[in-house]
Design an enzyme around this catalytic site. Sequence first.
Site, PDB file in Angstrom:
ATOM      1  N   ARG A   1       4.238   0.291   0.769  1.00  0.00           N
ATOM      2  CA  ARG A   1       3.472  -0.394  -0.264  1.00  0.00           C
ATOM      3  C   ARG A   1       1.990  -0.257   0.095  1.00  0.00           C
ATOM      4  O   ARG A   1       1.615  -0.351   1.267  1.00  0.00           O
ATOM      5  CB  ARG A   1       3.835  -1.889  -0.346  1.00  0.00           C
ATOM      6  CG  ARG A   1       5.202  -2.203  -0.945  1.00  0.00           C
ATOM      7  CD  ARG A   1       5.274  -1.943  -2.456  1.00  0.00           C
ATOM      8  NE  ARG A   1       6.580  -2.283  -3.014  1.00  0.00           N
ATOM      9  CZ  ARG A   1       7.576  -1.414  -3.216  1.00  0.00           C
ATOM     10  NH1 ARG A   1       7.427  -0.145  -2.907  1.00  0.00           N
ATOM     11  NH2 ARG A   1       8.714  -1.818  -3.755  1.00  0.00           N
ATOM     12  N   GLU A  17      -2.114  -0.163  -7.979  1.00  0.00           N
ATOM     13  CA  GLU A  17      -1.402   0.887  -8.717  1.00  0.00           C
ATOM     14  C   GLU A  17      -1.416   0.532 -10.189  1.00  0.00           C
ATOM     15  O   GLU A  17      -1.137  -0.618 -10.510  1.00  0.00           O
ATOM     16  CB  GLU A  17       0.045   0.998  -8.230  1.00  0.00           C
ATOM     17  CG  GLU A  17       0.125   1.556  -6.819  1.00  0.00           C
ATOM     18  CD  GLU A  17       1.550   1.727  -6.318  1.00  0.00           C
ATOM     19  OE1 GLU A  17       2.480   1.581  -7.123  1.00  0.00           O
ATOM     20  OE2 GLU A  17       1.723   1.992  -5.130  1.00  0.00           O
ATOM     21  N   HIS A  48       3.448   7.026  -6.799  1.00  0.00           N
ATOM     22  CA  HIS A  48       4.625   6.206  -6.460  1.00  0.00           C
ATOM     23  C   HIS A  48       5.921   6.857  -6.964  1.00  0.00           C
ATOM     24  O   HIS A  48       6.625   6.285  -7.798  1.00  0.00           O
ATOM     25  CB  HIS A  48       4.472   4.783  -7.020  1.00  0.00           C
ATOM     26  CG  HIS A  48       5.303   3.769  -6.276  1.00  0.00           C
ATOM     27  ND1 HIS A  48       4.892   2.472  -6.061  1.00  0.00           N
ATOM     28  CD2 HIS A  48       6.530   3.871  -5.693  1.00  0.00           C
ATOM     29  CE1 HIS A  48       5.840   1.827  -5.390  1.00  0.00           C
ATOM     30  NE2 HIS A  48       6.851   2.662  -5.160  1.00  0.00           N
TER      31      HIS A  48
HETATM   32  P1  NAP Z   1      14.545  -1.733   5.456  1.00  0.00           P
HETATM   33  O1  NAP Z   1      15.797  -0.984   5.757  1.00  0.00           O
HETATM   34  O2  NAP Z   1      14.615  -3.197   5.256  1.00  0.00           O
HETATM   35  O3  NAP Z   1      13.489  -1.369   6.605  1.00  0.00           O
HETATM   36  C1  NAP Z   1      12.332  -2.089   6.849  1.00  0.00           C
HETATM   37  C2  NAP Z   1      12.174  -2.197   8.345  1.00  0.00           C
HETATM   38  O4  NAP Z   1      10.887  -2.769   8.612  1.00  0.00           O
HETATM   39  C3  NAP Z   1      13.215  -3.107   8.996  1.00  0.00           C
HETATM   40  O5  NAP Z   1      13.947  -2.348   9.929  1.00  0.00           O
HETATM   41  C4  NAP Z   1      12.395  -4.188   9.688  1.00  0.00           C
HETATM   42  O6  NAP Z   1      12.822  -4.415  11.004  1.00  0.00           O
HETATM   43  C5  NAP Z   1      11.031  -3.561   9.766  1.00  0.00           C
HETATM   44  N1  NAP Z   1       9.952  -4.570   9.783  1.00  0.00           N
HETATM   45  C6  NAP Z   1       9.777  -5.604   8.955  1.00  0.00           C
HETATM   46  N2  NAP Z   1       8.648  -6.271   9.281  1.00  0.00           N
HETATM   47  C7  NAP Z   1       8.122  -5.628  10.355  1.00  0.00           C
HETATM   48  C8  NAP Z   1       6.979  -5.823  11.148  1.00  0.00           C
HETATM   49  N3  NAP Z   1       6.133  -6.831  10.906  1.00  0.00           N
HETATM   50  N4  NAP Z   1       6.758  -4.974  12.160  1.00  0.00           N
HETATM   51  C9  NAP Z   1       7.602  -3.950  12.413  1.00  0.00           C
HETATM   52  N5  NAP Z   1       8.719  -3.706  11.690  1.00  0.00           N
HETATM   53  C10 NAP Z   1       8.964  -4.552  10.674  1.00  0.00           C
HETATM   54  O7  NAP Z   1      13.843  -1.150   4.134  1.00  0.00           O
HETATM   55  P2  NAP Z   1      13.886   0.343   3.577  1.00  0.00           P
HETATM   56  O8  NAP Z   1      15.003   0.509   2.651  1.00  0.00           O
HETATM   57  O9  NAP Z   1      13.717   1.293   4.706  1.00  0.00           O
HETATM   58  O10 NAP Z   1      12.541   0.310   2.696  1.00  0.00           O
HETATM   59  C11 NAP Z   1      11.280   0.069   3.312  1.00  0.00           C
HETATM   60  C12 NAP Z   1      10.212  -0.155   2.278  1.00  0.00           C
HETATM   61  O11 NAP Z   1       9.926   1.072   1.613  1.00  0.00           O
HETATM   62  C13 NAP Z   1      10.593  -1.102   1.127  1.00  0.00           C
HETATM   63  O12 NAP Z   1      10.381  -2.454   1.474  1.00  0.00           O
HETATM   64  C14 NAP Z   1       9.697  -0.655   0.005  1.00  0.00           C
HETATM   65  O13 NAP Z   1       8.516  -1.413   0.017  1.00  0.00           O
HETATM   66  C15 NAP Z   1       9.377   0.794   0.341  1.00  0.00           C
HETATM   67  N6  NAP Z   1       9.951   1.770  -0.619  1.00  0.00           N
HETATM   68  C16 NAP Z   1       9.112   2.543  -1.342  1.00  0.00           C
HETATM   69  C17 NAP Z   1       9.615   3.511  -2.186  1.00  0.00           C
HETATM   70  C18 NAP Z   1       8.709   4.423  -2.965  1.00  0.00           C
HETATM   71  O14 NAP Z   1       9.036   4.793  -4.072  1.00  0.00           O
HETATM   72  N7  NAP Z   1       7.596   4.830  -2.395  1.00  0.00           N
HETATM   73  C19 NAP Z   1      11.004   3.657  -2.325  1.00  0.00           C
HETATM   74  C20 NAP Z   1      11.838   2.857  -1.571  1.00  0.00           C
HETATM   75  C21 NAP Z   1      11.298   1.907  -0.715  1.00  0.00           C
HETATM   76  P3  NAP Z   1      13.938  -5.515  11.374  1.00  0.00           P
HETATM   77  O15 NAP Z   1      15.169  -5.002  10.718  1.00  0.00           O
HETATM   78  O16 NAP Z   1      13.968  -5.435  12.844  1.00  0.00           O
HETATM   79  O17 NAP Z   1      13.453  -6.807  10.790  1.00  0.00           O
END
Ligand code: NAP
Length: 324
Positions: A236, A265, A284
């Site tokens: 984000r 955005e 995006h």
């Molecule tokens: P996810 O599986 O929940 O992964 C997020 C990771 O971030 C988790 O492993 C979490 O660790 C870690 N985290 C949270 N807060 C943190 C911090 N302060 N410091 C370090 N690590 C931290 O989510 P995902 O499916 O990979 O997606 C990630 C993000 O990508 C989404 O939230 C979304 O905003 C973005 N996204 C963007 C697009 C796009 O079109 N560009 C598409 C999909 C997703 P823990 O598990 O240890 O808490």
Amino acid sequence: MRKKVFITRSILPDGADLMRAEGLIVDISELDRPMTYEELKSKAHSYDALITMLTDQIDEAFLHDNSHLKVISNYAVGFNNIDVLKASALKIPIGNTPNVLTEATAEVALGLMIAASRNFLSAERSAENGLWKNWHPTEHIGFALSGKTLGIIGLGRIGQRLAGMCAHAFNMKIIYLANSEKENSLSATKVELSELLANSDFISLHVPLNNSTKKMIGKAEFKSMKKNAVLVNTSRGEIIDQAALINALKENLIFAAGLDVTDPEPLPKDNELFQLKNAIVLPHIGSATYEARRAMSVLAAKNIIAGLKGLPLEAWVNKKDLLP
Ligand code: NAP
């Protein structure tokens, strides 16, 4: 009475077909833009459930005004546009679309790593503008991925998939920042942020947007990065202090940035990021493959079908708050 679902943008039809086959009435916004906050707040009065986009602001006032909703399913994995705590207080289940967009988003992150480190954008612009006079021995030189260190901030689903691609295809060394140690077969090492910034040739952001991650990459962090560092953000826009990023790119504190997300955005076309040779900005498109968007459409619909029956959602953001 047949339950009514409203989808706030026209998405690939698989999900609507599924819901109609379940006997639900499905209406879809006909606007080719996000609805305004007020438009959607009042529209929602007539529906039992919503499929929302990341551009729909579902805040406390919205939920209070629409506390009759039986379920909201966000057509995204991120849910920073929804006040989940308030939804839980009102006992409204919130769904999202994890996993099905992991591959597509990791591919965009990898694409941005290559495009930014190999100057794709400035090289293409120079060719398009007639500056390609001959094969040039010293122009457009960038950095290789092979054998370099990739620092992943947030080793969740997408971060791990990118780590796998980079370790296997480019023999990259993976270091990461996470709340907890992640078991992995890549010999990826958990490090502190300062160590990650100082040692990474590529840095890719995959944390969710929340109070602990907002502007986590700012002026001090850019100063700590290597001069050849390439920063990629598919998470984000608000996770980066964008003014500090523009300064870092102008001052060559880092080599380049590849962004799929920005703040705000859409990014206005006179934004300085568009003038910089060492920044590439995509609108995006992380999840924008037919495969991912179809699967998101289906998963969002399955969440709605389950929620309207009072069953557990397949991808349930506030499960912990609502399960008895
Ligand atoms: P996810 O599986 O929940 O992964 C997020 C990771 O971030 C988790 O492993 C979490 O660790 C870690 N985290 C949270 N807060 C943190 C911090 N302060 N410091 C370090 N690590 C931290 O989510 P995902 O499916 O990979 O997606 C990630 C993000 O990508 C989404 O939230 C979304 O905003 C973005 N996204 C963007 C697009 C796009 O079109 N560009 C598409 C999909 C997703 P823990 O598990 O240890 O808490």
